[in-house]
Write a protein that holds these residues in place. Structure first.
Motif, PDB file in Angstrom:
ATOM      1  N   ASP A  38      14.991   2.495  -2.716  1.00 35.80           N
ATOM      2  CA  ASP A  38      15.623   1.357  -3.373  1.00 35.80           C
ATOM      3  C   ASP A  38      14.609   0.529  -4.148  1.00 35.80           C
ATOM      4  O   ASP A  38      14.982  -0.270  -5.009  1.00 35.80           O
ATOM      5  CB  ASP A  38      16.379   0.489  -2.370  1.00 35.80           C
ATOM      6  N   ASP A  39      13.321   0.735  -3.850  1.00 34.08           N
ATOM      7  CA  ASP A  39      12.244   0.046  -4.565  1.00 34.08           C
ATOM      8  C   ASP A  39      11.095   1.039  -4.723  1.00 34.08           C
ATOM      9  O   ASP A  39      10.338   1.277  -3.790  1.00 34.08           O
ATOM     10  CB  ASP A  39      11.789  -1.191  -3.792  1.00 34.08           C
ATOM     11  N   ILE A  40      10.981   1.630  -5.911  1.00 32.75           N
ATOM     12  CA  ILE A  40       9.990   2.683  -6.134  1.00 32.75           C
ATOM     13  C   ILE A  40       8.568   2.217  -5.847  1.00 32.75           C
ATOM     14  O   ILE A  40       7.771   2.927  -5.239  1.00 32.75           O
ATOM     15  CB  ILE A  40      10.103   3.240  -7.569  1.00 32.75           C
ATOM     16  N   HIS A  41       8.244   0.996  -6.244  1.00 29.20           N
ATOM     17  CA  HIS A  41       6.875   0.506  -6.096  1.00 29.20           C
ATOM     18  C   HIS A  41       6.539   0.240  -4.623  1.00 29.20           C
ATOM     19  O   HIS A  41       5.451   0.582  -4.149  1.00 29.20           O
ATOM     20  CB  HIS A  41       6.682  -0.734  -6.950  1.00 29.20           C
ATOM     21  N   ARG A  42       7.477  -0.355  -3.876  1.00 31.13           N
ATOM     22  CA  ARG A  42       7.238  -0.606  -2.455  1.00 31.13           C
ATOM     23  C   ARG A  42       7.101   0.705  -1.698  1.00 31.13           C
ATOM     24  O   ARG A  42       6.188   0.874  -0.879  1.00 31.13           O
ATOM     25  CB  ARG A  42       8.379  -1.438  -1.867  1.00 31.13           C
ATOM     26  N   THR A  43       8.003   1.635  -1.962  1.00 33.31           N
ATOM     27  CA  THR A  43       7.964   2.911  -1.257  1.00 33.31           C
ATOM     28  C   THR A  43       6.657   3.641  -1.521  1.00 33.31           C
ATOM     29  O   THR A  43       6.030   4.172  -0.601  1.00 33.31           O
ATOM     30  CB  THR A  43       9.157   3.788  -1.677  1.00 33.31           C
ATOM     31  N   TRP A  44       6.233   3.668  -2.781  1.00 30.80           N
ATOM     32  CA  TRP A  44       4.996   4.371  -3.116  1.00 30.80           C
ATOM     33  C   TRP A  44       3.790   3.712  -2.443  1.00 30.80           C
ATOM     34  O   TRP A  44       2.891   4.386  -1.954  1.00 30.80           O
ATOM     35  CB  TRP A  44       4.795   4.404  -4.634  1.00 30.80           C
ATOM     36  N   SER A  45       3.773   2.384  -2.397  1.00 32.72           N
ATOM     37  CA  SER A  45       2.623   1.678  -1.839  1.00 32.72           C
ATOM     38  C   SER A  45       2.536   1.797  -0.324  1.00 32.72           C
ATOM     39  O   SER A  45       1.457   1.704   0.246  1.00 32.72           O
ATOM     40  CB  SER A  45       2.671   0.195  -2.234  1.00 32.72           C
ATOM     41  N   GLU A  46       3.676   2.035   0.332  1.00 30.36           N
ATOM     42  CA  GLU A  46       3.685   2.072   1.790  1.00 30.36           C
ATOM     43  C   GLU A  46       3.442   3.467   2.362  1.00 30.36           C
ATOM     44  O   GLU A  46       3.344   3.622   3.572  1.00 30.36           O
ATOM     45  CB  GLU A  46       5.015   1.529   2.322  1.00 30.36           C
ATOM     46  N   THR A  47       3.342   4.473   1.501  1.00 30.34           N
ATOM     47  CA  THR A  47       3.139   5.836   1.991  1.00 30.34           C
ATOM     48  C   THR A  47       1.688   6.263   1.817  1.00 30.34           C
ATOM     49  O   THR A  47       0.927   5.671   1.068  1.00 30.34           O
ATOM     50  CB  THR A  47       4.058   6.836   1.257  1.00 30.34           C
ATOM     51  N   ASP A  48       1.337   7.317   2.525  1.00 28.35           N
ATOM     52  CA  ASP A  48      -0.014   7.862   2.504  1.00 28.35           C
ATOM     53  C   ASP A  48      -0.313   8.464   1.134  1.00 28.35           C
ATOM     54  O   ASP A  48       0.493   9.219   0.594  1.00 28.35           O
ATOM     55  CB  ASP A  48      -0.107   8.948   3.590  1.00 28.35           C
ATOM     56  N   GLU A  49      -1.483   8.152   0.573  1.00 32.10           N
ATOM     57  CA  GLU A  49      -1.853   8.711  -0.729  1.00 32.10           C
ATOM     58  C   GLU A  49      -1.886  10.235  -0.701  1.00 32.10           C
ATOM     59  O   GLU A  49      -1.664  10.887  -1.725  1.00 32.10           O
ATOM     60  CB  GLU A  49      -3.219   8.181  -1.178  1.00 32.10           C
ATOM     61  N   ALA A  50      -2.163  10.803   0.466  1.00 28.97           N
ATOM     62  CA  ALA A  50      -2.221  12.263   0.579  1.00 28.97           C
ATOM     63  C   ALA A  50      -0.833  12.897   0.630  1.00 28.97           C
ATOM     64  O   ALA A  50      -0.699  14.104   0.497  1.00 28.97           O
ATOM     65  CB  ALA A  50      -3.011  12.660   1.827  1.00 28.97           C
ATOM     66  N   ALA A  51       0.197  12.081   0.826  1.00 34.01           N
ATOM     67  CA  ALA A  51       1.562  12.608   0.899  1.00 34.01           C
ATOM     68  C   ALA A  51       2.499  11.659   0.159  1.00 34.01           C
ATOM     69  O   ALA A  51       3.269  10.923   0.771  1.00 34.01           O
ATOM     70  CB  ALA A  51       1.995  12.766   2.352  1.00 34.01           C
ATOM     71  N   PRO A  52       2.431  11.639  -1.174  1.00 37.30           N
ATOM     72  CA  PRO A  52       3.297  10.740  -1.952  1.00 37.30           C
ATOM     73  C   PRO A  52       4.774  11.008  -1.664  1.00 37.30           C
ATOM     74  O   PRO A  52       5.155  12.137  -1.347  1.00 37.30           O
ATOM     75  CB  PRO A  52       2.958  11.093  -3.411  1.00 37.30           C
ATOM     76  N   PRO A  53       5.615   9.993  -1.786  1.00 37.55           N
ATOM     77  CA  PRO A  53       7.034  10.146  -1.415  1.00 37.55           C
ATOM     78  C   PRO A  53       7.874  10.795  -2.504  1.00 37.55           C
ATOM     79  O   PRO A  53       8.872  10.231  -2.970  1.00 37.55           O
ATOM     80  CB  PRO A  53       7.461   8.692  -1.161  1.00 37.55           C
ATOM     81  N   PHE A  54       7.482  11.992  -2.929  1.00 35.17           N
ATOM     82  CA  PHE A  54       8.239  12.692  -3.967  1.00 35.17           C
ATOM     83  C   PHE A  54       9.700  12.898  -3.546  1.00 35.17           C
ATOM     84  O   PHE A  54      10.599  12.937  -4.381  1.00 35.17           O
ATOM     85  CB  PHE A  54       7.601  14.046  -4.273  1.00 35.17           C
ATOM     86  N   TRP A  55       9.908  13.022  -2.236  1.00 38.10           N
ATOM     87  CA  TRP A  55      11.229  13.278  -1.680  1.00 38.10           C
ATOM     88  C   TRP A  55      12.181  12.085  -1.827  1.00 38.10           C
ATOM     89  O   TRP A  55      13.393  12.230  -1.643  1.00 38.10           O
ATOM     90  CB  TRP A  55      11.095  13.621  -0.189  1.00 38.10           C
ATOM     91  N   ALA A  56      11.661  10.908  -2.123  1.00 36.75           N
ATOM     92  CA  ALA A  56      12.482   9.694  -2.160  1.00 36.75           C
ATOM     93  C   ALA A  56      13.085   9.423  -3.528  1.00 36.75           C
ATOM     94  O   ALA A  56      13.756   8.401  -3.715  1.00 36.75           O
ATOM     95  CB  ALA A  56      11.648   8.489  -1.720  1.00 36.75           C
TER      96      ALA A  56
END
Length: 218
Positions: A38-56
């Motif tokens: 629901d918030d691309i920037h928040r989701t990306w910032s809260e996930t591990d850099e080694a495993a970006p949230p491509f699935w979201a």
């Protein structure tokens, strides 16, 4: 799966997926319900850099490929399908909606596998979810068709993907890829089937509409 994921329980992964997303639909594929950020920037910032949230997110390549199998069910109807680098699972879910006999969804990311399982439940379809198959020494999947959405965005992955897909075509498996013009698409090795204008892609692609083509690997 990253090393950090090894210490995370399935319940914790599920909680992360659900806390970062909400049910919605991709603009090109309204038939499929997905858990989307629901918030691309928040989701990306809260996930591990080694495993970006491509699935979201519903990437342009996956949307176009999903749309194509829904529009042209003869590509998958009655066939065993592998949704490779499945992300949210949108392509595999669309294939089942189009009449595929079965779908295996493969992704290296543990959160992607959780998201795909949640999304299959939301859509009431039976997807088998497995880990990474690319890089295996032998092609061990028993399928008729491989669908791969947006897998040529960086060189190392593109090389591994093409090796895997070449092995698949060599044993008679049909391969279809959805791609919005990524740099490492093997352009001399593909035959265009259909092109779609994928809307609402400003956050992911930097443009409001992204032309995206579904190709057959030859």
């Amino acid at each position: 799966m990253t090393s950090g994921d090894d210490d995370v329980t399935l319940g914790e992964l599920d909680a992360q997926v659900t806390s970062w997303t909400a049910p919605g639909t991709a603009p090109l594929v309204p038939e499929v319900t997905l858990l989307l950020a629901d918030d691309i920037h928040r989701t990306w910032s809260e996930t591990d850099e080694a495993a970006p949230p491509f699935w979201a997110f519903a990437w342009a390549g996956g949307q176009a490929l999903a749309r194509c199998v829904l529009d042209r069910p003869e590509l998958v109807v009655g066939k065993k399908v592998l949704d490779l680098a499945s992300g949210s699972g949108i392509v595999g879910i669309a294939a089942l909606r189009a009449g595929a006999a079965s779908v295996v969804a493969s992704d290296h990311d543990a959160r992607a596998r959780v998201a795909t399982a949640r999304n299959e439940a939301l859509n009431g379809v039976p997807v088998e979810v497995v880990g990474d198959l690319v890089g295996e020494s032998d092609l061990v999947v028993d399928v008729d068709v491989i669908l791969a959405g947006d897998v040529f965005y960086e060189q190392p992955m593109a090389r591994l993907m093409l090796e895997f897909l070449d092995e698949a075509t060599g044993v008679g498996i049909e391969v279809y890829v959805g791609d919005p013009g990524r740099e490492y698409l093997p352009r001399r090795r593909v035959e265009a089937l259909a092109t779609y204008d994928v809307p609402e892609t400003s956050d992911l692609e930097g443009r409001a509409v992204t032309p995206t083509t579904v190709h057959r690997l030859i």
